[in-house]
Design a protein around this motif. Sequence first.
Motif, PDB file in Angstrom:
ATOM      1  N   ASP A 224       0.942  -1.249   0.050  1.00 34.73           N
ATOM      2  CA  ASP A 224      -0.061   0.135  -0.014  1.00 34.73           C
ATOM      3  C   ASP A 224       0.810   1.303  -0.016  1.00 34.73           C
ATOM      4  O   ASP A 224       0.587   2.336   0.571  1.00 34.73           O
ATOM      5  N   ALA A 225       2.187   1.334  -0.707  1.00 35.20           N
ATOM      6  CA  ALA A 225       2.783   2.353  -0.710  1.00 35.20           C
ATOM      7  C   ALA A 225       2.109   3.638  -1.516  1.00 35.20           C
ATOM      8  O   ALA A 225       1.551   3.176  -2.720  1.00 35.20           O
ATOM      9  N   VAL A 226       2.460   4.612  -1.285  1.00 37.21           N
ATOM     10  CA  VAL A 226       2.067   6.038  -1.933  1.00 37.21           C
ATOM     11  C   VAL A 226       2.849   6.126  -2.798  1.00 37.21           C
ATOM     12  O   VAL A 226       4.082   6.498  -2.630  1.00 37.21           O
ATOM     13  N   THR A 240      -0.639  11.961  -6.514  1.00 37.12           N
ATOM     14  CA  THR A 240      -0.598  10.577  -5.522  1.00 37.12           C
ATOM     15  C   THR A 240      -1.413   9.716  -6.076  1.00 37.12           C
ATOM     16  O   THR A 240      -2.527   9.711  -6.641  1.00 37.12           O
ATOM     17  N   ARG A 242      -2.077   5.082  -5.427  1.00 39.09           N
ATOM     18  CA  ARG A 242      -1.683   3.744  -4.993  1.00 39.09           C
ATOM     19  C   ARG A 242      -2.016   2.395  -5.888  1.00 39.09           C
ATOM     20  O   ARG A 242      -2.874   2.787  -7.061  1.00 39.09           O
ATOM     21  N   ARG A 244      -3.403  -0.331  -7.760  1.00 37.05           N
ATOM     22  CA  ARG A 244      -4.822  -0.540  -8.219  1.00 37.05           C
ATOM     23  C   ARG A 244      -4.717  -2.286  -8.688  1.00 37.05           C
ATOM     24  O   ARG A 244      -5.602  -2.848  -8.307  1.00 37.05           O
ATOM     25  N   VAL A 261      -1.581   2.245 -11.228  1.00 45.20           N
ATOM     26  CA  VAL A 261      -1.541   3.032 -10.200  1.00 45.20           C
ATOM     27  C   VAL A 261      -2.666   3.973 -10.431  1.00 45.20           C
ATOM     28  O   VAL A 261      -2.801   5.031 -11.216  1.00 45.20           O
ATOM     29  N   VAL A 280       8.868   5.911  -5.877  1.00 40.95           N
ATOM     30  CA  VAL A 280       8.341   5.378  -4.624  1.00 40.95           C
ATOM     31  C   VAL A 280       9.753   4.511  -3.732  1.00 40.95           C
ATOM     32  O   VAL A 280      10.950   4.508  -4.659  1.00 40.95           O
TER      33      VAL A 280
END
Length: 362
Positions: A224-226, A240, A242, A244, A261, A280
């Motif tokens: 779940d990194a931004v 920004t 995440r 998907r 993303v 990231v």
Amino acid sequence: MTTAAGPWASVVALVASLLLAGCGEQTEAEAPPPRPVRVITVDKGQGGQLVTFTGQVEAQDQAALSFRVGGRMIERSANVGDQVKAGQVVARLDPQNALNTLRSARAALTAAESQLVTAANTFERQDRLIANGFTTRANHDAARTAQQAAQSAVDDAEAQLKIAEDNVGYTDLVADAPGTVTARGAEPGEVVQAGQMILQLARKGGRDAVFDVPAQMLRSSPADAVITVSLSDDPGVTATGRVREVAPQADPVTRTFRVRVGLDNPPEAMRLGATVDGRVRLSNDPMIEIPASALTAANGKPAVWVVDTSSQTVALRNIEVGSFSPAEVGVASGLSAGEVVVTAGVQALHPGQKVRLLGAGS
């Protein structure tokens, strides 16, 4: 004899002493000076390696619009880049064949209904006659069977009429949702097949930044990194998002995985097809990072040369690599903050060698 040998013995002794003195001076001259090396003082970074990938913006939901029946396309009212609305007719087929089939289906239904009326009347008469004993059971059963067959023919004709009506409607290609046309697959005048892509529609709604990512980066990326996404030609335009969706299978040529993303409120400048950069951090744990030039090998494992600052000598030490890029290496274990590591000249060193430090910046 003794008197003659005396002077020669003195000469030989003098020459031997001179030769020994010369060898001693040569030995002292050959002592190597400390080797100059470039070094850094290592420290833990802020939280893992920052990696960047290049991709493009795509719609989260794309659909290929196609006719459900084949025929000759006589009109296409939308082109690449056009905005379309839900329910808008974007292309048409020549409807003549479908209209002829519709007329034939209507005539078949009319005939079947006439046959049903005749069969129903016949069965009604046979029903009254058998009640009074004026007909046979066989005639009565035959009339009932004929009525049932006529009813089945009517049901079939009604179904064929519904199919014919639908096929007439299918000669119009209708957009099922608002969006933007991103590609076309046929031109007016062509004979197209059922299911052939006529227009590709990027439905209005969310947008994705799509990247091709190596498997190693997928394993190193935190859950779940931004991800920060910016336009390649204008880094000031950012958004920004995440992850998907991750492709379940690698590309057979590049061996990378397609990653989508989902962007949160992307700016209008991030148009469909725009080239973007995604950044990231691969790990949230602080990690010591060293230049890739400092890396060597010992015993078949990664290693670095560590300087003992008190004796100004070097020692070879194995390390565990946590991450790797062309410029930097993340060290998972084997080094401690504050140690001095050689970054240039590692190929010419040997354990215990004296060195002269050229730089010790962190």
